[in-house]
Design a protein around this motif. Structure first.
Motif, mmCIF file in Angstrom:
data_model
loop_
_atom_site.group_PDB
_atom_site.id
_atom_site.type_symbol
_atom_site.label_atom_id
_atom_site.label_comp_id
_atom_site.label_asym_id
_atom_site.label_seq_id
_atom_site.Cartn_x
_atom_site.Cartn_y
_atom_site.Cartn_z
ATOM 1 N N TYR A 44 0.998 -1.215 -0.047
ATOM 2 C CA TYR A 44 0.057 -0.127 -0.033
ATOM 3 C C TYR A 44 0.730 0.896 0.163
ATOM 4 C CZ TYR A 44 -3.184 4.033 1.803
ATOM 5 O OH TYR A 44 -3.210 5.175 1.961
ATOM 6 N N THR A 45 0.219 2.082 -0.994
ATOM 7 C CA THR A 45 0.795 3.638 -0.934
ATOM 8 C C THR A 45 0.322 4.594 -1.504
ATOM 9 O OG1 THR A 45 3.438 4.595 -1.497
ATOM 10 C CG2 THR A 45 1.760 3.409 -3.212
ATOM 11 N N ASP A 46 0.548 5.984 -0.466
ATOM 12 C CA ASP A 46 -0.558 7.486 -1.302
ATOM 13 C C ASP A 46 0.263 8.472 -0.951
ATOM 14 O OD1 ASP A 46 -0.163 7.627 0.983
ATOM 15 O OD2 ASP A 46 -2.050 7.799 2.392
ATOM 16 N N GLY A 47 1.590 7.845 -1.219
ATOM 17 C CA GLY A 47 2.556 8.903 -1.548
ATOM 18 C C GLY A 47 2.860 10.003 0.062
ATOM 19 N N THR A 48 2.062 9.019 1.233
ATOM 20 C CA THR A 48 2.260 9.233 2.918
ATOM 21 C C THR A 48 3.018 8.439 3.453
ATOM 22 O OG1 THR A 48 0.027 9.204 3.284
ATOM 23 C CG2 THR A 48 0.523 11.474 2.751
ATOM 24 N N VAL A 49 2.591 7.475 2.805
ATOM 25 C CA VAL A 49 3.060 6.439 3.724
ATOM 26 C C VAL A 49 2.834 5.119 3.082
ATOM 27 C CG1 VAL A 49 0.633 5.890 4.506
ATOM 28 C CG2 VAL A 49 2.251 4.975 5.975
ATOM 29 N N ASP A 50 3.834 3.967 3.464
ATOM 30 C CA ASP A 50 3.758 3.292 2.599
ATOM 31 C C ASP A 50 4.265 1.954 3.604
ATOM 32 O OD1 ASP A 50 4.396 4.128 0.374
ATOM 33 O OD2 ASP A 50 6.844 4.811 0.492
ATOM 34 N N ALA A 51 3.441 0.410 2.883
ATOM 35 C CA ALA A 51 3.363 -0.431 4.031
ATOM 36 C C ALA A 51 3.347 -1.815 3.032
ATOM 37 C CB ALA A 51 1.583 -0.179 4.574
ATOM 38 N N SER A 52 3.382 -2.468 3.870
ATOM 39 C CA SER A 52 3.699 -3.875 3.351
ATOM 40 C C SER A 52 3.562 -4.517 3.903
ATOM 41 C CB SER A 52 5.400 -4.035 2.320
ATOM 42 O OG SER A 52 6.086 -4.108 2.908
#
Length: 872
Positions: free
Chosen positions: A409-417
């Motif tokens: 997941y990414t939205d430009g403010t946080v990356d998650a995996s």
């Protein structure tokens, strides 16, 4: 465990599709409520500030400053923190000079204005950001969104992935079979049974100067059945009401009948058979009602009471039966909720299926039966669009012995995996990492790492270390903890909370500490042992409470092999609290076998004198199944106001209590209800003040008279125009009422008081009677009401003397027995009230039945008469 974790993981992405809109609604509602509360704080603090010579000048300066820095949120936060520090320093001084009191009023208004502006600024920034996101999303063509989910792999690969998804879903659901079975068994017992026996209810009231009442209901040979929310009660009923009101003829109503009462699918049915009714009433309503039920009873027909909403609610409840849910779950997960649409390397990327959309629609249909049970093509496309907008990608890797379910997941403010590696029988490993934008949030993030029979590690760090948790552990062959090292802290400019825990082998120790800028420090230290199953075998806790460097409280708690000992003591300038609680817990039968409790609260004089009194004392024992309890509550004169003495016995499923409650009416009357009435008057004036304020804001003028004030109250307040607690009485030329006076830019709302208020006067007023002239730099006060000296206490007006209301002690007996052993449902409750040596009230409830848990059948009657068709 594996199935439950994987189920939540698989459905997480799909369930998040509606989260943003819900959060937006909640945030909007929160904003409205916060705004209302802060407006009220601004009004109150501004009113207080305007009442001294330079108040208006400070108000103008504060308003100008806050407006100038309205967009500088960080600076406002710093200002607010500084104001908090100054306010705290002033409050710690205790006694304040007049100048310091005025400074405190300035700070309170300044603080309220800053808080209000911070709320407006924060919400505006969030709203603009959300609007920007929505605008970007709206610019994405729907066709492009659909293209992102076009299937680019073979049908064979799709079938392989879907078979794996089905297998995973069913394994997940079936892992909860034991839970569903236990829940179903408990549900079946609660909702399927037959109960036979007798029921009695009797009430007597004897207030000879007011009214008398004797009423009773007896149901003999009663049969009560329950079947999955349906119910049926039948038996012979005898009822009696015998009442008389002072100065009126006694009223008597007697009824004897066989009844059959059925609740089926939300409809109610009542049959009266062999009815015998007699009464002495001349009331046409009672006469008509009696005639109607006699006619129905003679026809041997049921009366039907129906309600569409109740029927719908009952339909929903029946669909929530655990046995049905289990059956529905096996059917529901027999088809794939997700399917593969592309492959990169070994990863098959997943999207929700049309079947998933239909399934959620069908589940929603339980609560909204008019919304359909299947998704249209457009609704399914909307689901895929929302799913794609979330920025989450879910994938599946199919291996020879283990599979991997992952996401990014990414939205430009946080990356998650993250990923979960699993087999059909266990989870092999879990790895999750969340990293926010490091330019804005350096060194912050969260991670979880689990490897079966090896370790479980996690950390969370936010707000530049102000919120941080670290957990490290080792796991043995049975996946039990053999080593734990945990630490955490939460801190801000006002307070800090830290905690830690260490476990090695079967020995653990840890603690927590809380401190704030007010000089408060709480510490708790713990140590103990666990058994081979990692359950707590013994634990010892010791705590201290420190205020301004002085220890004022201690806590000691010890548990070992079923025995527990607890002690809590707090001593400060206001009160002393002393609590001990010891006992024994039978770990096999899950019941307390012994318990002792002692509690004492001693109140000290708030002005620092040596006078004190015991407000509360309690002493409870449970030993050898016998109960004893004594409780005393005293007033500030040391007089006993309420006492309770209890004796009885207790064992599992059988409780007997005999209670005697002594109530001294002096407690209720001599604690000066005149102060309570004065508080009601003060609150009423405040509500009137807000009505005037809002009226002025909308129309630029104050209400011209009391009638316009009443109109303002109806428009801007949730209350009616207030009336005085005593009514419109006049004592010593003081009218106990609410007076409104207005003169151009000045107004005043006032009332009389029975006690001196904070200014040492017997009237209370509020309003805009003070203004500041900027041209002449002068502060003007215009008093509209004349000063009066009113009565003090209740020595001058015998009509409302409190002493006249003081009566002898009231004694209440409460006797209770509950016995549910051997399928018995026995309840005996008797309560009586004795005043001035005479019993004025008693009630008896007795249920003596035997319950058999079994399936029973309940049917609605074939013929019935709607209650609407009865003419009475």
């Amino acid at each position: 465990m594996i199935k439950r974790l994987l189920s939540g993981f698989i459905l997480m992405c799909f369930m998040l599709t509606n989260t943003f809109s819900v959060l937006a609604q909640d945030e909007s509602e929160f904003y409205i409520q916060q705004k209302k509360a802060l407006i009220k704080e601004v009004i109150i603090s501004k009113s207080a500030l305007s009442k001294f010579s330079s108040g208006e000048k400070y108000i103008k300066q504060i308003d100008t400053f806050v407006a100038k820095n309205s967009n500088n949120l960080n600076y406002l936060i710093k200002v607010r923190n500084k104001l908090t520090d100054i306010e705290y320093q002033l409050e710690q001084k205790g006694s304040l000079s007049e100048k310091e009191k005025n400074t405190l009023k300035v700070i309170q208004y300044f603080w309220a204005k800053v808080d209000y502006q911070m709320l407006l600024t924060t919400y505006t920034e969030k709203a603009e950001k959300m609007q920007g996101i929505e605008a970007i999303l709206q610019d994405i063509p729907e066709e492009k969104m659909q293209e992102d989910f076009e299937t680019t792999i073979s049908n064979t690969e799709v079938d392989t992935v879907e078979a794996e998804i089905i297998d995973l879903q069913l394994n997940l659901f079936q892992s909860g079979t034991e839970y569903f079975d236990a829940l179903t068994q408990e549900f079946e017992q609660l909702t399927n049974y037959e109960e036979t026996g007798d029921f009695n209810l009797e009430v007597n009231i004897d207030e000879e100067n007011i009214w008398e009442l004797h009423g009773s209901i007896e149901v003999s040979d009663m049969s009560a059945k329950a079947s999955n929310f349906d119910a049926q009660i039948s038996g012979k009923v005898e009822a009696l009401v015998d009442a008389s009101l002072k100065g009126q003829e006694a009223f008597t109503y007697e009824l004897s009948s066989f009844i059959d009462f059925i609740s089926k699918d939300g409809n109610l049915y009542l049959l009266l058979d062999k009815l015998d009714v007699s009464h002495n009433s001349s009331d046409y309503g009672i006469i008509d009602f009696t005639s109607a039920i006699k006619k129905i009873a003679k026809e041997n027909k049921y009366i039907q009471f129906s309600d569409a909403e109740t029927e719908e609610a009952m339909s929903v409840l029946k669909k929530l039966n655990p046995s049905l849910l289990k059956e529905q779950g096996n059917t529901l997960f027999a088809q794939p909720m997700f399917t593969a649409y592309k492959k990169e390397g070994e990863k098959y990327y997943l999207k929700p299926t049309k079947y998933a959309c239909d399934s959620i629609k069908e589940l929603a249909n339980i609560f909204d039966p008019f919304n359909g049970t299947t998704c249209t093509t457009g609704q399914y496309n909307d689901l895929l669009e929302e799913y794609g907008q979330l920025g989450i990608e879910v994938y599946l890797v199919i291996g020879k012995t283990q599979d991997t379910l992952g996401f990014s997941y990414t939205d430009g403010t946080v990356d998650a995996s993250g990923s979960i590696v699993y087999t059909d029988s266990y989870i092999a490993s879990v790895d999750i990492e969340v990293i926010p934008d490091q330019d804005r949030y350096p060194w912050e993030g969260a991670a979880l790492s689990y490897k079966r029979q090896a370790h479980l590690n996690a950390h969370f760090d936010a707000s530049s270390g102000d919120i941080a948790f670290f957990f490290k552990s080792d796991l043995d062959r049975n996946n039990n903890f053999t080593y734990i090292d945990y630490s955490g802290n939460i801190r801000n400019s006002y307070e800090q909370f830290t905690s830690n825990l260490q476990l090695e082998g079967h020995v653990f120790n840890g603690g927590l500490e809380y401190t704030d800028n007010g000089g408060t420090k709480l510490t708790l230290d713990t140590s103990g042992r666990t058994n081979t199953a990692n359950n707590i075998q013994s634990i010892y806790i010791e705590g201290t409470l420190i205020q301004d460097g002085t220890e004022i409280g201690t806590l000691r708690s010890n548990y070992i092999s079923g025995k527990f000992e607890n002690e809590l003591m707090i001593q400060n300038e206001v009160f002393d609290l002393d609590v001990t609680l010891d006992g024994t817990w039978d770990t096999t039968n899950k019941v307390i076998t012994s318990l002792t409790e002692e509690t004492s609260i001693v109140i000290h004089d708030s002005w620092g004198s040596e006078e004190s009194y015991e407000l509360f004392a309690s002493n409870f024992t449970l030993q050898n199944k016998q109960i004893q309890w004594k409780l005393h509550i005293n007033n500030d004169s040391g007089e006993e106001t309420i006492s309770i003495e209890t004796t009885g016995s207790y064992e599992k499923d059988h409780l007997v209590l005999n209670n005697t409650v002594n109530i001294n009416p002096v407690f209720f009357w001599s604690s000066n209800p005149s102060h309570t009435r004065d508080n009601q008057r003060s609150n009423a004036i405040s509500e009137l003040y807000y009505a005037v304020y809002y009226r002025y804001s909308d129309y630029g003028a104050y209400p011209k008279d009391i009638e316009e004030l009443k109109e303002a109250v109806s428009l801007y307040s949730y209350i009616d125009f207030p009336t005085d607690p005593l009514g419109a009485v006049t004592i010593n030329n003081c009218n106990f009422w609410y007076t409104y006076q207005v003169d151009g830019e000045y107004y005043e709302i006032s009332t009389c008081l029975e006690n001196e208020n904070w200014d040492g006067k017997y009237n209370y007023s509020i309003g805009n009677t003070n203004t500041y002239n900027w041209d002449t730099d002068e502060y003007e006060t215009k008093k509209l009401s004349t000063e009066k000296v009113y009565i003090n206490g209740y020595t001058s007006w015998s009509a409302y003397t409190e002493e006249a209301q003081v009566e002898d002690d009231v004694i209440v007996h409460v006797n209770l027995e509950s016995d549910t052993r051997n399928n018995a449902i026995y309840l005996y409750l008797f309560v009586d009230v004795i005043k001035e040596g005479k019993k004025i009230f008693d009630i008896l409830v007795k249920n003596d039945t035997t319950r058999t848990y079994k399936k029973v059948e309940i049917n609605a009657p074939k013929t019935s008469i709607p209650v609407e068709d009865l003419n009475f």
